[in-house]
Write a protein that holds these residues in place. Structure first.
Motif, PDB file in Angstrom:
ATOM      1  N   VAL A  63       0.865  -1.189   0.000  1.00  0.00           N
ATOM      2  CA  VAL A  63       0.000   0.000   0.000  1.00  0.00           C
ATOM      3  C   VAL A  63       0.901   1.237   0.000  1.00  0.00           C
ATOM      4  CG1 VAL A  63      -1.775   1.268   1.272  1.00  0.00           C
ATOM      5  CG2 VAL A  63      -1.779  -1.213   1.266  1.00  0.00           C
ATOM      6  N   THR A  64       0.634   2.161  -0.913  1.00  0.00           N
ATOM      7  CA  THR A  64       1.519   3.322  -1.028  1.00  0.00           C
ATOM      8  C   THR A  64       1.136   4.408  -0.031  1.00  0.00           C
ATOM      9  OG1 THR A  64       0.123   4.367  -2.685  1.00  0.00           O
ATOM     10  CG2 THR A  64       1.848   2.913  -3.491  1.00  0.00           C
ATOM     11  N   THR A  65       2.099   5.275   0.231  1.00  0.00           N
ATOM     12  CA  THR A  65       1.847   6.401   1.133  1.00  0.00           C
ATOM     13  C   THR A  65       0.713   7.270   0.601  1.00  0.00           C
ATOM     14  OG1 THR A  65       4.190   6.398   1.628  1.00  0.00           O
ATOM     15  CG2 THR A  65       2.954   8.313   2.340  1.00  0.00           C
ATOM     16  N   THR A  66       0.704   7.492  -0.714  1.00  0.00           N
ATOM     17  CA  THR A  66      -0.348   8.355  -1.252  1.00  0.00           C
ATOM     18  C   THR A  66      -1.727   7.720  -1.084  1.00  0.00           C
ATOM     19  OG1 THR A  66       0.352   7.548  -3.408  1.00  0.00           O
ATOM     20  CG2 THR A  66       0.849   9.820  -2.915  1.00  0.00           C
ATOM     21  N   GLN A  67      -1.806   6.400  -1.200  1.00  0.00           N
ATOM     22  CA  GLN A  67      -3.102   5.749  -0.973  1.00  0.00           C
ATOM     23  C   GLN A  67      -3.586   5.993   0.449  1.00  0.00           C
ATOM     24  OE1 GLN A  67      -2.085   1.727  -2.251  1.00  0.00           O
ATOM     25  NE2 GLN A  67      -3.367   1.923  -4.070  1.00  0.00           N
TER      26      GLN A  67
END
Lengths: 286, 265
Positions: free
Chosen positions: B157-161
């Motif tokens: 899971v990305t930081t932006t998500q």
């Protein structure tokens, strides 16, 4: 200026807050620790944004412009200094500040419509209403007909349109845009810029738009903050006097070229051969 | 533009193409080799393929196979279900909490090389003979691939998500449900794919020890009666079961994780 025009849609309590700036940054400083060294990402960043203004923040990579936006968004905290939105200090992310990232950040497992409807559902909207609103928002950004497509089926520009629709769905007071067109090809980029001015014109939103593209900053902005690197700070703050509404014709405006040259000179000085002490050279350009 | 047609996975169209046939070459060579050995220099210890097939049919007819297979599968899937729930929980927790990661990762790393089958006698002492120690051992063994899959998936899971979720004001549980779990799903299914054969191995081995039911018991019984065809009949059934489970997980992945077109399991 736009700030004095009462927005017919969206904003509700206009009377009390029209004369105070909507957003105020005071002495914002941000330091990181990397390999036992302290890196100063932002130094003494202070500025105010009146309601309804389109503010471009222009700077080379590493000037901390994204960090600045993340602090305004509440995703990162300033080492010192403060951010006030409508007089209230910013401490955490909130729906009043709609963030748009360089990557569209759509969920690949949801259709475009479901992606746009998601923030509404989180907010407790009824499924049916959220769906209808999502369809409206997609029409606003020119994505009608793609409601049931998956993000993987869309081009980069279309994905950013969808992300814009999703962000607008938050009904934010301010749009925070972190180089949203940075990953697009040149043509798509130009088209998206024109789309954005159109949508912004209709929405009367306050926008803070981060970019490293001079023409983009000038074309979109009422005002451009030019930032320098190491440490990240504001080196110029210029009102852009290009006529509104802007569109494809603005790109051929000789004034745009003048602004371009002016900012390019500033950035050139900043990125000069030696980053020595004399950095206050270009405070207010002619 | 890309073209996503996700139920395509279900189309049986490519079942009989040349590519599919080529993929059977290895299996055909193995079976052919066995048959050759059995026919040319065979003894009672090397029954031919048709003898094994006849034995399978016989075991089906008498109902013994179904009786034992039911028991085996019940215990196996019970163990797997526990492993899926606990493993996913552990993996997600490790990925999203620094405390949990710091505490659990060394634990999993240190216990992973231990042959957990060696714990079976201890489990029998703890839980007695019967279903419980077998279920526990299956879930212990399947826990590792499941936890690892969930951990790797949730880490993707990305930081932006996550920032998007915070911007939207999604609660912790909402973020887990709508962002983290879907993002981790492909990797969780990879974990499940690794766990399925482990499940079969462990359950059959435990049934070979002090048991009077199950496919593992059937093997031991046939061995005691000196019936190699009986042993191999069960082995053949296990091979089919293992293959079927694997295809089932792949199919499940294609349906659930339809957006990951590039991932070929």
């Amino acid at each position: 200026m736009l700030s004095s025009n009462a927005a017919p849609s969206g904003a509700t309590t206009m009377e009390a807050i029209t004369d105070q700036p909507q957003l105020r940054l005071t002495g914002v400083r941000k330091t990181f620790h990397r390999d036992r060294k302290t890196v100063e990402a932002l130094r003494d960043v202070s500025f105010e944004v009146p309601r309804g203004q389109f503010l471009s923040a222009l700077g080379p990579s590493g000037c901390g412009k994204s960090t600045m936006l993340h602090i305004i968004g509440g995703f990162e905290t300033a080492t010192s200094g403060s951010v006030h939105l409508d007089g209230k200090p910013v401490t955490a992310p909130g729906r009043d500040r709609g963030m748009m990232f360089q990557q569209a950040t759509l969920f690949p497992w949801k259709t475009v419509q479901a992606n746009v409807a998601w923030p509404l559902l989180v907010d407790g909207w009824k499924r049916k209403h959220a769906r209808e609103r999502a369809r409206e928002l997609l029409a606003t950004v020119g994505l009608s007909g793609f409601e049931h497509s998956y993000p993987a089926e869309l081009s980069g520009g279309m994905r950013q349109r969808a992300a814009l629709a999703r962000t607008l769905g938050l009904a934010p007071d301010i749009l925070l845009m972190d180089e949203p067109f940075g990953a697009l090809d040149a043509q798509t980029r130009e088209l998206m810029q024109e789309e954005l001015t159109r949508i912004w014109q209709e929405s009367q939103l306050t926008v803070i738009f981060i970019t490293h593209d001079i023409n983009e900053a000038v074309f979109l902005g009422d005002r451009v903050l030019v930032m320098g690197a190491r440490p990240g700070r504001i080196i110029a703050d210029v009102e852009i006097e290009l006529d509104r509404p802007r569109g494809a014709h603005t790109k051929r405006d000789p004034k745009l070229v003048e602004y371009h040259n002016e900012f390019w000179d500033l950035i050139r000085q900043e990125a000069g051969p030696q980053p020595s002490g004399s950095r206050d050279a270009g405070e207010t350009p002619s | 533009m890309a073209n996503v047609t996700f139920p395509r996975a279900l189309a049986p169209r490519n079942l009989l193409t040349g590519a599919a046939l080529r993929r059977l070459l290895g299996v055909a060579a193995l079976l052919g080799g066995w048959e050759l050995v059995a026919r040319l220099g065979g003894t009672r210890l090397t029954p031919t393929l048709d003898e094994i097939a006849i034995r399978v049919l016989y075991d089906i007819e008498t109902g013994t196979l179904l009786f034992h297979a039911q028991r085996t599968l019940l215990l196996a899937f019970s163990g797997l279900a526990i492993a899926v729930v606990v493993g996913c929980a552990v993996g997600l927790l490790m990925a999203r909490s620094r405390w949990a990661e710091a505490a659990l990762q060394p634990l999993l790393g240190a216990t992973y090389p231990i042959p957990r089958l060696a714990l079976y006698p201890v489990l029998i002492l703890l839980f007695g003979l019967g279903a419980a120690p077998k279920i526990v051992l299956v879930s212990l063994e399947c826990l590792y691939p499941m936890a690892l899959g969930a951990y790797v998936g949730a880490r993707s899971v990305t930081t932006t998500q996550l920032w998007l979720a915070r911007n939207v004001g999604a609660s912790w549980s909402r973020t887990l449900r709508d962002v983290i779990v879907p993002a981790a799903l492909p990797s969780m299914l990879t974990g499940l794919r690794a766990a399925a054969p482990v499940m079969l191995i462990v359950i059959v081995v435990t049934e070979m020890i002090g048991e009077n039911r199950g496919l593992g018991y059937m093997i031991m019984l046939a061995r005691a009666n000196f019936e190699p065809d009986g042993v191999l009949a069960v082995v053949a059934v296990l091979a089919v079961l293992g293959f079927a489970f694997d295809r089932a997980v792949v199919l499940l992945s294609r349906v659930l994780v339809f957006w990951e077109r590039d991932v070929r399991l």
